[in-house]
Write a protein that holds these residues in place. Structure first.
Motif, PDB file in Angstrom:
ATOM      1  N   ASN A   8       5.301   7.933   8.822  1.00  0.00           N
ATOM      2  CA  ASN A   8       5.233   8.215  10.255  1.00  0.00           C
ATOM      3  C   ASN A   8       3.947   8.927  10.637  1.00  0.00           C
ATOM      4  O   ASN A   8       3.333   8.610  11.646  1.00  0.00           O
ATOM      5  N   ASN A   9       3.561   9.912   9.875  1.00  0.00           N
ATOM      6  CA  ASN A   9       2.339  10.666  10.151  1.00  0.00           C
ATOM      7  C   ASN A   9       1.562  10.925   8.861  1.00  0.00           C
ATOM      8  O   ASN A   9       1.398  12.063   8.451  1.00  0.00           O
ATOM      9  N   PRO A  10       1.067   9.877   8.226  1.00  0.00           N
ATOM     10  CA  PRO A  10       0.334  10.107   6.976  1.00  0.00           C
ATOM     11  C   PRO A  10      -1.009  10.770   7.247  1.00  0.00           C
ATOM     12  O   PRO A  10      -1.618  10.561   8.296  1.00  0.00           O
ATOM     13  N   MET A  11      -1.438  11.562   6.315  1.00  0.00           N
ATOM     14  CA  MET A  11      -2.769  12.167   6.397  1.00  0.00           C
ATOM     15  C   MET A  11      -3.830  11.104   6.108  1.00  0.00           C
ATOM     16  O   MET A  11      -4.896  11.105   6.717  1.00  0.00           O
ATOM     17  N   VAL A  12      -3.504  10.168   5.208  1.00  0.00           N
ATOM     18  CA  VAL A  12      -4.469   9.164   4.768  1.00  0.00           C
ATOM     19  C   VAL A  12      -3.852   7.769   4.865  1.00  0.00           C
ATOM     20  O   VAL A  12      -2.712   7.564   4.465  1.00  0.00           O
ATOM     21  N   SER A  13      -4.634   6.857   5.384  1.00  0.00           N
ATOM     22  CA  SER A  13      -4.283   5.435   5.348  1.00  0.00           C
ATOM     23  C   SER A  13      -5.256   4.763   4.387  1.00  0.00           C
ATOM     24  O   SER A  13      -6.473   4.867   4.565  1.00  0.00           O
ATOM     25  N   VAL A  14      -4.718   4.108   3.367  1.00  0.00           N
ATOM     26  CA  VAL A  14      -5.551   3.366   2.428  1.00  0.00           C
ATOM     27  C   VAL A  14      -5.473   1.897   2.828  1.00  0.00           C
ATOM     28  O   VAL A  14      -4.401   1.300   2.792  1.00  0.00           O
ATOM     29  N   ILE A  15      -6.599   1.357   3.229  1.00  0.00           N
ATOM     30  CA  ILE A  15      -6.668  -0.051   3.596  1.00  0.00           C
ATOM     31  C   ILE A  15      -7.057  -0.837   2.348  1.00  0.00           C
ATOM     32  O   ILE A  15      -8.072  -0.550   1.712  1.00  0.00           O
ATOM     33  N   LEU A  16      -6.229  -1.788   2.031  1.00  0.00           N
ATOM     34  CA  LEU A  16      -6.418  -2.606   0.840  1.00  0.00           C
ATOM     35  C   LEU A  16      -6.518  -4.070   1.272  1.00  0.00           C
ATOM     36  O   LEU A  16      -5.530  -4.670   1.683  1.00  0.00           O
ATOM     37  N   LEU A  17      -7.721  -4.613   1.239  1.00  0.00           N
ATOM     38  CA  LEU A  17      -7.947  -6.005   1.610  1.00  0.00           C
ATOM     39  C   LEU A  17      -7.924  -6.863   0.355  1.00  0.00           C
ATOM     40  O   LEU A  17      -8.526  -6.501  -0.657  1.00  0.00           O
ATOM     41  N   ILE A  32      -3.431   3.354  -6.768  1.00  0.00           N
ATOM     42  CA  ILE A  32      -3.263   4.130  -5.539  1.00  0.00           C
ATOM     43  C   ILE A  32      -1.937   4.879  -5.567  1.00  0.00           C
ATOM     44  O   ILE A  32      -1.869   6.063  -5.231  1.00  0.00           O
ATOM     45  N   LEU A  33      -0.885   4.206  -6.008  1.00  0.00           N
ATOM     46  CA  LEU A  33       0.426   4.866  -6.096  1.00  0.00           C
ATOM     47  C   LEU A  33       0.425   6.029  -7.099  1.00  0.00           C
ATOM     48  O   LEU A  33       1.223   6.942  -6.976  1.00  0.00           O
ATOM     49  N   ALA A  34      -0.480   5.993  -8.065  1.00  0.00           N
ATOM     50  CA  ALA A  34      -0.551   7.038  -9.098  1.00  0.00           C
ATOM     51  C   ALA A  34      -1.257   8.303  -8.608  1.00  0.00           C
ATOM     52  O   ALA A  34      -1.373   9.278  -9.363  1.00  0.00           O
ATOM     53  N   GLN A  35      -1.710   8.324  -7.370  1.00  0.00           N
ATOM     54  CA  GLN A  35      -2.428   9.486  -6.845  1.00  0.00           C
ATOM     55  C   GLN A  35      -1.536  10.729  -6.848  1.00  0.00           C
ATOM     56  O   GLN A  35      -0.377  10.679  -6.436  1.00  0.00           O
ATOM     57  N   LYS A  36      -2.091  11.807  -7.339  1.00  0.00           N
ATOM     58  CA  LYS A  36      -1.408  13.108  -7.331  1.00  0.00           C
ATOM     59  C   LYS A  36      -2.029  13.912  -6.193  1.00  0.00           C
ATOM     60  O   LYS A  36      -3.175  14.338  -6.288  1.00  0.00           O
ATOM     61  N   THR A  37      -1.250  14.090  -5.144  1.00  0.00           N
ATOM     62  CA  THR A  37      -1.797  14.744  -3.965  1.00  0.00           C
ATOM     63  C   THR A  37      -0.695  15.405  -3.159  1.00  0.00           C
ATOM     64  O   THR A  37       0.452  14.970  -3.187  1.00  0.00           O
ATOM     65  N   GLN A  38      -1.070  16.437  -2.448  1.00  0.00           N
ATOM     66  CA  GLN A  38      -0.146  17.085  -1.526  1.00  0.00           C
ATOM     67  C   GLN A  38      -0.129  16.370  -0.178  1.00  0.00           C
ATOM     68  O   GLN A  38       0.699  16.646   0.675  1.00  0.00           O
ATOM     69  N   TYR A  39      -1.065  15.447   0.022  1.00  0.00           N
ATOM     70  CA  TYR A  39      -1.219  14.772   1.305  1.00  0.00           C
ATOM     71  C   TYR A  39      -0.407  13.478   1.351  1.00  0.00           C
ATOM     72  O   TYR A  39      -0.409  12.701   0.402  1.00  0.00           O
ATOM     73  N   SER A  40       0.233  13.260   2.481  1.00  0.00           N
ATOM     74  CA  SER A  40       0.972  12.014   2.641  1.00  0.00           C
ATOM     75  C   SER A  40      -0.021  10.872   2.853  1.00  0.00           C
ATOM     76  O   SER A  40      -1.087  11.063   3.429  1.00  0.00           O
ATOM     77  N   PHE A  41       0.350   9.707   2.344  1.00  0.00           N
ATOM     78  CA  PHE A  41      -0.519   8.548   2.513  1.00  0.00           C
ATOM     79  C   PHE A  41       0.296   7.274   2.607  1.00  0.00           C
ATOM     80  O   PHE A  41       1.446   7.218   2.192  1.00  0.00           O
ATOM     81  N   GLU A  42      -0.334   6.287   3.215  1.00  0.00           N
ATOM     82  CA  GLU A  42       0.243   4.958   3.306  1.00  0.00           C
ATOM     83  C   GLU A  42      -0.773   3.972   2.751  1.00  0.00           C
ATOM     84  O   GLU A  42      -1.976   4.251   2.745  1.00  0.00           O
ATOM     85  N   ILE A  43      -0.274   2.841   2.299  1.00  0.00           N
ATOM     86  CA  ILE A  43      -1.138   1.762   1.834  1.00  0.00           C
ATOM     87  C   ILE A  43      -0.897   0.580   2.758  1.00  0.00           C
ATOM     88  O   ILE A  43       0.231   0.101   2.880  1.00  0.00           O
ATOM     89  N   PHE A  88      -7.171  -2.015   9.947  1.00  0.00           N
ATOM     90  CA  PHE A  88      -7.609  -0.749  10.527  1.00  0.00           C
ATOM     91  C   PHE A  88      -6.733  -0.371  11.728  1.00  0.00           C
ATOM     92  O   PHE A  88      -6.340   0.783  11.884  1.00  0.00           O
ATOM     93  N   LYS A  89      -6.400  -1.346  12.582  1.00  0.00           N
ATOM     94  CA  LYS A  89      -5.556  -1.080  13.753  1.00  0.00           C
ATOM     95  C   LYS A  89      -4.149  -0.638  13.362  1.00  0.00           C
ATOM     96  O   LYS A  89      -3.485   0.060  14.122  1.00  0.00           O
ATOM     97  N   SER A  90      -3.692  -1.016  12.176  1.00  0.00           N
ATOM     98  CA  SER A  90      -2.362  -0.632  11.709  1.00  0.00           C
ATOM     99  C   SER A  90      -2.333   0.760  11.086  1.00  0.00           C
ATOM    100  O   SER A  90      -1.262   1.307  10.847  1.00  0.00           O
ATOM    101  N   ALA A  91      -3.487   1.320  10.806  1.00  0.00           N
ATOM    102  CA  ALA A  91      -3.580   2.622  10.133  1.00  0.00           C
ATOM    103  C   ALA A  91      -3.097   3.745  11.033  1.00  0.00           C
ATOM    104  O   ALA A  91      -3.435   3.803  12.209  1.00  0.00           O
ATOM    105  N   LYS A  92      -2.316   4.658  10.457  1.00  0.00           N
ATOM    106  CA  LYS A  92      -1.793   5.811  11.193  1.00  0.00           C
ATOM    107  C   LYS A  92      -2.391   7.130  10.708  1.00  0.00           C
ATOM    108  O   LYS A  92      -2.126   8.172  11.274  1.00  0.00           O
ATOM    109  N   GLY A  93      -3.157   7.091   9.650  1.00  0.00           N
ATOM    110  CA  GLY A  93      -3.667   8.312   9.043  1.00  0.00           C
ATOM    111  C   GLY A  93      -4.806   8.961   9.806  1.00  0.00           C
ATOM    112  O   GLY A  93      -5.519   8.319  10.570  1.00  0.00           O
ATOM    113  N   LYS A  94      -4.949  10.243   9.562  1.00  0.00           N
ATOM    114  CA  LYS A  94      -6.089  10.986  10.108  1.00  0.00           C
ATOM    115  C   LYS A  94      -7.379  10.487   9.462  1.00  0.00           C
ATOM    116  O   LYS A  94      -8.422  10.427  10.109  1.00  0.00           O
TER     117      LYS A  94
END
Length: 119
Positions: A8-17, A32-43, A88-94
């Motif tokens: 809903n409100n990811p900090m990061v959007s990872v665009i994978l073409l 990408i799924l293996a990332q260890k982070t405190q930040y929410s993200f979407e792919i 890019f238009k689908s990205a919700k991240g900061k």
């Protein structure tokens, strides 16, 4: 923490073409799924109507990680730039990060380090 879920409100959007990358797309998504982070993200996967099994592989990741992995709807092949802008238009991240379907992130702290720096 392995990864923080937050579509809903990811900090990061990872665009994978991706297009015609059935041999590498699994490793790319896993890195990408293996990332260890405190930040929410979407792919966000922009799969551009591949003729091989790329889309089917991506669909398996959506099924197994629906809170994180989003696959854009299938459409006739639109080309790199239109695919990129649709993703890019689908990205919700900061913040936006980009990874190609034939690349991978060997550093499991990539998101953490880059967002820490930007913040």
């Amino acid at each position: 923490m392995k990864y923080n879920i937050g579509m809903n409100n990811p900090m990061v959007s990872v665009i994978l073409l991706t297009y015609q990358q059935e041999k590498t797309i699994g490793q790319t998504i896993e890195s990408i799924l293996a990332q260890k982070t405190q930040y929410s993200f979407e792919i966000i996967i922009g799969e551009d109507c591949s003729k091989d099994n790329t889309r089917q592989i991506c669909q398996k990741y959506v099924k197994n990680h629906p809170q994180i992995v989003k696959l854009l709807p299938s459409a006739p092949n639109k080309g790199l730039m239109v695919n990129y802008f649709d993703s890019f238009k689908s990205a919700k991240g900061k913040y936006i990060m980009v990874c190609a379907g034939d690349d991978y992130w060997p550093n499991e702290n990539k998101i953490e380090r880059q967002v820490d720096f930007l913040e």
